[in-house]
Enzyme design. Structure first.
Site, PDB file in Angstrom:
ATOM      1  N   ASN A 181       0.748  -1.021  -0.086  1.00 32.64           N
ATOM      2  CA  ASN A 181      -0.393   0.213  -0.076  1.00 32.64           C
ATOM      3  C   ASN A 181       0.996   1.336  -0.218  1.00 32.64           C
ATOM      4  O   ASN A 181       1.028   1.738   1.117  1.00 32.64           O
ATOM      5  CB  ASN A 181      -0.310   0.383   0.895  1.00 32.64           C
ATOM      6  CG  ASN A 181      -2.150   0.934   1.792  1.00 32.64           C
ATOM      7  OD1 ASN A 181      -2.037   1.868   0.313  1.00 32.64           O
ATOM      8  ND2 ASN A 181      -1.862   1.662   2.264  1.00 32.64           N
ATOM      9  N   TRP A 182       1.125   1.361  -1.655  1.00 31.92           N
ATOM     10  CA  TRP A 182       1.817   3.043  -1.355  1.00 31.92           C
ATOM     11  C   TRP A 182       2.119   4.199   0.105  1.00 31.92           C
ATOM     12  O   TRP A 182       2.745   5.515  -0.903  1.00 31.92           O
ATOM     13  CB  TRP A 182       2.180   3.041  -2.571  1.00 31.92           C
ATOM     14  CG  TRP A 182       2.547   2.427  -3.317  1.00 31.92           C
ATOM     15  CD1 TRP A 182       3.446   0.966  -2.619  1.00 31.92           C
ATOM     16  CD2 TRP A 182       3.209   2.165  -4.796  1.00 31.92           C
ATOM     17  NE1 TRP A 182       4.060   0.358  -3.215  1.00 31.92           N
ATOM     18  CE2 TRP A 182       4.094   0.488  -4.941  1.00 31.92           C
ATOM     19  CE3 TRP A 182       2.809   3.089  -6.375  1.00 31.92           C
ATOM     20  CZ2 TRP A 182       4.793   0.446  -6.404  1.00 31.92           C
ATOM     21  CZ3 TRP A 182       3.598   2.372  -7.221  1.00 31.92           C
ATOM     22  CH2 TRP A 182       4.549   1.860  -7.000  1.00 31.92           C
ATOM     23  N   LYS A 183      -0.020   4.238  -0.702  1.00 35.01           N
ATOM     24  CA  LYS A 183      -0.466   5.513   0.291  1.00 35.01           C
ATOM     25  C   LYS A 183      -0.449   6.597  -0.720  1.00 35.01           C
ATOM     26  O   LYS A 183      -0.304   6.641  -1.838  1.00 35.01           O
ATOM     27  CB  LYS A 183      -0.092   5.976   1.442  1.00 35.01           C
ATOM     28  CG  LYS A 183       0.478   3.969   2.745  1.00 35.01           C
ATOM     29  CD  LYS A 183       0.149   4.449   3.770  1.00 35.01           C
ATOM     30  CE  LYS A 183       0.079   3.530   4.530  1.00 35.01           C
ATOM     31  NZ  LYS A 183       0.059   3.095   5.744  1.00 35.01           N
ATOM     32  N   HIS A 197      -9.392   1.296   4.826  1.00 32.47           N
ATOM     33  CA  HIS A 197      -8.288   1.577   5.658  1.00 32.47           C
ATOM     34  C   HIS A 197      -8.253   2.559   6.531  1.00 32.47           C
ATOM     35  O   HIS A 197      -8.862   3.275   7.037  1.00 32.47           O
ATOM     36  CB  HIS A 197      -7.017   2.449   4.800  1.00 32.47           C
ATOM     37  CG  HIS A 197      -5.343   2.075   4.971  1.00 32.47           C
ATOM     38  ND1 HIS A 197      -4.968   2.986   5.818  1.00 32.47           N
ATOM     39  CD2 HIS A 197      -4.438   0.928   5.538  1.00 32.47           C
ATOM     40  CE1 HIS A 197      -4.121   3.164   6.388  1.00 32.47           C
ATOM     41  NE2 HIS A 197      -3.802   1.254   5.577  1.00 32.47           N
ATOM     42  N   GLU A 253      -6.650   5.328   7.736  1.00 36.35           N
ATOM     43  CA  GLU A 253      -6.104   5.884   7.289  1.00 36.35           C
ATOM     44  C   GLU A 253      -7.528   7.068   6.543  1.00 36.35           C
ATOM     45  O   GLU A 253      -8.246   8.362   7.151  1.00 36.35           O
ATOM     46  CB  GLU A 253      -5.423   6.492   6.610  1.00 36.35           C
ATOM     47  CG  GLU A 253      -3.927   6.570   7.327  1.00 36.35           C
ATOM     48  CD  GLU A 253      -2.620   5.650   6.657  1.00 36.35           C
ATOM     49  OE1 GLU A 253      -2.578   5.545   5.695  1.00 36.35           O
ATOM     50  OE2 GLU A 253      -2.290   4.993   7.567  1.00 36.35           O
ATOM     51  N   GLU A 307      -5.287  -4.848  11.299  1.00 40.81           N
ATOM     52  CA  GLU A 307      -4.228  -3.848  10.858  1.00 40.81           C
ATOM     53  C   GLU A 307      -4.685  -2.875  12.386  1.00 40.81           C
ATOM     54  O   GLU A 307      -5.564  -2.012  12.349  1.00 40.81           O
ATOM     55  CB  GLU A 307      -3.921  -2.772   9.563  1.00 40.81           C
ATOM     56  CG  GLU A 307      -4.290  -3.226   8.216  1.00 40.81           C
ATOM     57  CD  GLU A 307      -3.535  -2.379   7.528  1.00 40.81           C
ATOM     58  OE1 GLU A 307      -2.148  -2.093   6.876  1.00 40.81           O
ATOM     59  OE2 GLU A 307      -3.895  -1.360   6.915  1.00 40.81           O
ATOM     60  N   GLY A 365       3.135   2.319  10.757  1.00 43.61           N
ATOM     61  CA  GLY A 365       3.515   2.937  10.921  1.00 43.61           C
ATOM     62  C   GLY A 365       4.225   3.718  12.014  1.00 43.61           C
ATOM     63  O   GLY A 365       4.812   4.814  11.909  1.00 43.61           O
ATOM     64  N   SER A 399       3.387  -1.791  10.456  1.00 44.96           N
ATOM     65  CA  SER A 399       5.062  -2.650  10.203  1.00 44.96           C
ATOM     66  C   SER A 399       4.923  -3.607  10.243  1.00 44.96           C
ATOM     67  O   SER A 399       6.660  -3.784  10.722  1.00 44.96           O
ATOM     68  CB  SER A 399       5.839  -1.851  11.589  1.00 44.96           C
ATOM     69  OG  SER A 399       5.187  -0.487  11.908  1.00 44.96           O
ATOM     70  N   GLY A 447       3.004  -1.285   4.170  1.00 44.77           N
ATOM     71  CA  GLY A 447       3.143   0.071   3.726  1.00 44.77           C
ATOM     72  C   GLY A 447       4.593   0.553   3.225  1.00 44.77           C
ATOM     73  O   GLY A 447       5.051   0.347   2.629  1.00 44.77           O
ATOM     74  N   GLY A 448       5.143   1.126   4.604  1.00 41.46           N
ATOM     75  CA  GLY A 448       6.641   1.770   4.471  1.00 41.46           C
ATOM     76  C   GLY A 448       7.372   0.884   3.944  1.00 41.46           C
ATOM     77  O   GLY A 448       7.938   1.507   2.852  1.00 41.46           O
TER      78      GLY A 448
HETATM   79  P1  PGA Z   1       2.559   0.174   7.554  1.00 37.38           P
HETATM   80  O1  PGA Z   1       1.370   0.588   7.273  1.00 37.38           O
HETATM   81  O2  PGA Z   1       3.493  -1.098   7.763  1.00 37.38           O
HETATM   82  O3  PGA Z   1       3.652   1.484   7.239  1.00 37.38           O
HETATM   83  O4  PGA Z   1       2.863  -0.164   9.245  1.00 37.38           O
HETATM   84  C1  PGA Z   1       0.797  -0.892   6.636  1.00 37.38           C
HETATM   85  C2  PGA Z   1      -0.698  -0.127   6.351  1.00 37.38           C
HETATM   86  O5  PGA Z   1      -1.244   0.814   6.717  1.00 37.38           O
HETATM   87  O6  PGA Z   1      -1.144  -0.669   5.383  1.00 37.38           O
END
Ligand code: PGA
Length: 259
Positions: free
Chosen positions: A9-11, A99, A101, A171, A177, A217, A238-239
């Site tokens: 997930n590149w956000k 998600h 966010e 999640e 993150g 993470s 994500g990251g």
């Molecule tokens: P993260 O994000 O790996 O940076 O914790 C995961 C996500 O929000 O899908």
């Protein structure tokens, strides 16, 4: 056996040029791996990069593409929204919905997530339905009840066949993150609880088929332990999905355990 999924997930990251460079780099690293052992690999670029990334991926089936959001209507006066058919047209076979966010910053509700899930499945695309608790909910002992209600709301009115081909991502919000991964045994416990909830809603066969990912993470150094758990069918990353080497490291770790 459920085919594992490693989804990036590149956000809100990567220009079109950066997305293209990443996709070409990832393709070189993983597309010669035997498909029988390669997990389903998915990348989720921002809307503006979907067309270009889709063009790079269209001749190979080793990497699939996801959108990070969608709207449930097909067309009309909905300024700023993107329809599922349009995402499918540029090559998306998955769409991430719910998600944390989006729930937190863009007021996405359980009802909206349910409408999106139904429309995505009707278009023969796969929803990746996210759920997870805040730190406050965890500390108050509300993790299971909160997640159960998110799953019940998201899957409301969806047939067992459609539930079976959906994907859920657990999640925990406090792990996203932050560098703090959820303990793998605990993540597996929550995912088993989600599977039991799916069984109540859609029956045992759907519960055994649906793939449930862990996210929060995930790194190349954590993936093997996570994938060694009985009910964790992959990861939403994500990251650590933003650099080819680290994303490929996660794919590699998954193959070591699940292939
Ligand atoms: P993260 O994000 O790996 O940076 O914790 C995961 C996500 O929000 O899908």
């Amino acid at each position: 056996m459920r085919k594992p999924i490693i989804a990036g997930n590149w956000k809100l990251n990567k220009t079109v040029a950066e997305a293209v460079e990443f996709t070409e780099g990832l393709k070189k690293q993983i597309c010669n791996i035997n498909r029988a052992i390669l997990p389903e690999v998915v990348v989720a670029p921002v809307f503006t990069s979907l067309y270009s990334v889709g063009q790079i991926l269209k001749d190979s089936n080793c990497i699939k593409m996801s959108a990070q959001n969608c709207y449930w209507e097909e067309a009309g006066a909905f300024t700023g929204e993107v329809a599922i058919g349009m995402l499918k047209e540029v090559g998306c076979s998955y769409i991430i919905i719910g998600h944390s966010e989006r729930r937190q910053y863009f007021s996405e509700t359980d009802e909206m997530i349910n409408k999106k899930a139904k429309a995505i499945l009707a278009a023969d695309v796969t929803p990746i339905i996210c759920c997870g608790e805040t730190l406050e909910q965890r500390e108050a002992g509300q993790t299971d009840s909160h997640i159960k209600s998110q799953i019940e709301a998201a899957l409301d009115g969806i047939s067992s066949e459609d539930v079976a081909r959906s994907v859920i991502a657990y999640e925990p919000i406090w792990a996203i993150g932050t560098g703090k991964t959820c303990d793998s045994v605990e993540a597996n416990r929550v995912i088993k609880m989600i599977r039991a909830t799916v069984s109540e809603i859609a029956g045992e066969s759907a519960a055994n088929s649906i793939r449930i990912l862990y996210g929060g993470s995930v790194k190349p150094t954590t993936i093997e332990e996570q994938m060694a758990q009985s009910d964790i069918d992959g990861a939403l990353v994500g990251g650590a999905s933003l650099k080819v080497d680290s994303f490929a490291g996660i794919i590699d770790g998954c193959m070591k355990v699940k292939a």
